[in-house]
Design an enzyme around this catalytic site. Structure first.
Site, mmCIF file in Angstrom:
data_model
loop_
_atom_site.group_PDB
_atom_site.id
_atom_site.type_symbol
_atom_site.label_atom_id
_atom_site.label_comp_id
_atom_site.label_asym_id
_atom_site.label_seq_id
_atom_site.Cartn_x
_atom_site.Cartn_y
_atom_site.Cartn_z
ATOM 1 N N SER A 142 -0.217 23.266 60.965
ATOM 2 C CA SER A 142 0.508 22.430 61.519
ATOM 3 C C SER A 142 1.874 22.689 61.220
ATOM 4 C CB SER A 142 -0.040 21.062 61.251
ATOM 5 O OG SER A 142 0.472 20.842 59.851
ATOM 6 N N THR A 143 2.915 21.999 61.948
ATOM 7 C CA THR A 143 4.149 22.260 61.450
ATOM 8 C C THR A 143 4.227 21.752 60.211
ATOM 9 O OG1 THR A 143 4.875 21.766 63.711
ATOM 10 C CG2 THR A 143 6.317 21.139 61.928
ATOM 11 N N THR A 189 42.280 13.459 24.968
ATOM 12 C CA THR A 189 41.334 12.306 25.260
ATOM 13 C C THR A 189 41.705 11.483 26.072
ATOM 14 O OG1 THR A 189 41.675 11.284 23.225
ATOM 15 C CG2 THR A 189 40.015 12.939 23.094
ATOM 16 N N SER A 315 53.262 27.457 48.989
ATOM 17 C CA SER A 315 53.484 26.655 49.938
ATOM 18 C C SER A 315 54.616 27.303 50.710
ATOM 19 C CB SER A 315 54.035 25.343 49.482
ATOM 20 O OG SER A 315 54.652 24.487 50.523
#
Length: 626
Positions: A142-143, A189, A315
């Site tokens: 089956s599928t 940190t 850029s």
């Protein structure tokens, strides 16, 4: 003139199909119905191949079981081999990857292609005269079970390829770790400067992410080898014979080259998608780790710590600018993978009753995540990490100037000393090392030894150094204090006792404090008799320096609580007379005490100041050294 279209018919009516196409009426209806994503089954060659292999294995199992005649089975197998080899191109699989129906459309697309090609091999023309897509290609399936098995196969292979990419990235990271193993940098940190580490140490965390990812991928790939072939539509195996069930798994292993095994519970396999969710989570965890690496490099490259290789012009507005484009790419890939994981989560959660109808969207997003990560990591490794350069001198200088080194100062000389050093360094714009020297916390040689950034990156060396320096400090203080004459130490203790009693009440806290003072003076076991006299020993037994020290200690203790009361002022006046100290000497001693107190407490809020008895031993040492 060759016809452009042929006509096929199903229960809904007739449909025109391109004449040269191998797919049929169900594929064409699906193509027209579900064209939403712009991505077709043909764009997922791994899944197409996996479905074809499942169909080949089923044909062979059905041949073994006597369900298919040998010519039909052989034709289906040859057609499947051609699909796997890419001889039937992506245009033959036009159904959208998001086709609805729980996988019916892609399953039937492959069934029709294989049936038409198998007929062509047997008779020289397309059609379903000898090989039918349902009766023959889809026999025993089956599928539900065919597609679930195919998705697992394709996903397993994708994971294996992804693991290879992870290994490649890990190899480049290992090279960078070795190259910069002893190059000091400043850790951060909460984006603020912290303490020295090496680039080798920092990059080892990146390598750990890759290695953990590889381990998890190995486990995820193994999960994909358990498949529900033979469960047919809902898990009962309805419609297949015992001989087919015996033969399908050996034939699957033979066809795919994978150690596929029967799922222990077909009902579980069809209803629950938690394995797919697990795989997606593994992808997401790897993506998040890679994003962390990429974003770290973007931040480090924005200053002078790291230079990333230029792989394209900057850029258009600022031509000299070189953007961290490869790191940007990895971050975007990570965003997409995390988004895909959200889709997979929703689709898994959205399963209903006996079957999850959302396999198509689960598969689409899993395959995309695997592909993106597989492609991104070698690019990131070759075009970013491999050419990464580090300015060792600039990074060491930055590490030496970090205020975070005050933590080490606090570890040896007390938390208050660390705070004073940090505040002084910040206020004066000097290094912590210079602050330590300027505040008189330690001589330069000691500061150089204590605050060597390279030593501080080594947990064992720095721990041993701190232990040794703390022991040295305590030993030096004890040696100086205990070097005083016993009479001098007794007089100092008696002065402390008089100050404590100036308010005519000795609290339990003050009793404990006097015990600490006695210990600092080395008087434990040496009796100091109670006396109404201001000085409990003969003045003649005290040198001029001893008498000054007795007064200075009493003056410091009287102001230890930041308030010198009238009774304490009177006591100090009487004590200076008893010790035969001239007024100008008393003034100099009081100024010295005030200076020491200011140095110790200038940068400390009241809440962080040590109790006076905790500072007493160090105070005596400083008075002796001043």
């Amino acid at each position: 003139m060759t016809a452009r279209y042929r006509v096929e018919e199903d229960a809904l009516g007739k449909v025109e199909i391109p004449f040269q196409a191998y797919y049929g009426v169900q594929s064409e209806r699906a193509r027209r119905n579900f064209a939403v994503s712009g991505q077709t089954l043909g764009a997922q060659p791994g899944l197409v191949s996996a479905i074809a292999e499942v169909k080949k294995a089923a044909a062979l199992a059905n041949l073994d079981a006597g369900v298919l005649r040998e010519p039909v089975a052989e034709a289906i197998c040859q057609a499947a081999d051609e699909v796997v080899a890419g001889l039937l191109g992506p245009e033959e699989f036009p159904v959208d990857v998001l086709s609805a129906g729980g996988g019916v459309s892609p399953n039937m697309n492959v069934n029709e292609v294989l049936a038409n090609r198998a007929n062509e091999l047997l008779s020289g023309r397309r059609g379903y005269e000898f090989v039918h897509p349902d009766n023959h290609v889809n026999a025993g399936q089956s599928t539900s079970d065919a597609m679930a098995t195919a998705v697992n196969i394709a996903l397993h292979r994708d994971i294996v390829r992804l693991k290879e990419s992870v290994g490649y990235l890990a190899g480049v990271l290992e090279q960078k770790i070795e190259e910069y193993r002893d190059t000091v940098k400043l850790s951060r940190t909460c984006l603020h400067d912290a303490v020295p580490v090496t680039f080798g140490q920092a990059f080892s965390a990146y390598l750990a992410v890759a290695r953990r990812g590889a381990e998890r991928l190995t486990d995820a790939a193994e999960h994909c080898l358990e498949v529900p072939m033979g469960g047919t539509i809902a898990g009962t195996g309805l419609g297949v014979g015992a001989r087919y069930l015996d033969r399908i798994y050996p034939r699957l292993r033979e066809t795919t080259g994978l150690e596929l095994r029967r799922h222990t519970n077909f009902f579980d396999a069809f209803q629950n998608g938690d394995v797919f969710q697990y795989v997606s989570t593994v992808f997401k965890a790897l993506a998040c780790g890679l994003m962390k690496v990429a974003r770290d490099l973007r931040i480090l490259a924005s200053g002078t710590e790291v230079r990333l290789p230029a792989v394209q012009a900057g850029s258009a507005f600022t031509p000299g600018n070189v953007s961290p484009v490869m790191a940007d790419l990895v971050v975007q890939v990570g965003f997409q993978v995390c988004g895909n994981d959200t889709v997979v989560t929703m689709a898994v959660e959205g399963a209903e009753l006996d079957f999850n109808a959302w396999t198509a969207v689960i598969a689409k997003n899993l395959f995309e995540s695997a592909r993106l990560l597989t492609n991104a990591m070698p690019l990131f490794a070759d075009k970013c990490l491999r050419g990464l350069e580090i300015d060792a001198e600039a990074n060491r200088r930055h590490a030496e100037e970090a205020l975070g080194l005050s933590t080490v100062v606090g570890g040896v000389f007390g938390h208050d000393a660390g705070i004073r050093a940090a505040q002084h360094a910040a206020d004066r714009g000097v290094s912590v090392k210079e602050a330590v020297v300027e505040l008189g916390i330690a001589p330069r040689a000691t500061a150089e030894r204590l605050l060597d950034p390279m030593v501080l990156t080594d947990a064992v060396r720095s721990a041993n150094l701190l232990d040794q320096m703390v022991a040295d400090e305590r030993s030096a203080t004890r040696a100086l204090v205990h070097g005083l004459a016993t009479e001098a130490r007794q007089a100092i203790f008696h002065a402390a006792r008089l100050v404590a009693r100036a308010d005519e009440d000795v609290s339990r806290q003050e009793e404990q404090a006097l015990k600490v003072v006695a210990d600092a003076l080395g008087l434990n076991g040496v009796p100091v008799a109670e006396s109404e006299e201001l000085v409990p020993v003969a003045i003649a037994t005290l040198s001029p320096a001893d008498r000054e020290l007795v007064y200075a200690a009493a003056a410091w203790l009287a102001g230890a609580d930041s308030v010198t009361e009238a009774r304490e002022v009177a006591l100090l006046s009487q004590l200076s007379e008893e010790l035969e100290l001239a007024p100008e000497v008393v003034a100099v001693l009081q100024a010295k005490v005030d200076t020491l107190r200011e140095q110790r407490r200038k940068y400390l809020p009241r809440s962080e100041q040590l109790p006076w008895w905790e500072e007493f031993g160090d105070l005596l040492r400083r008075l002796l050294e001043a």
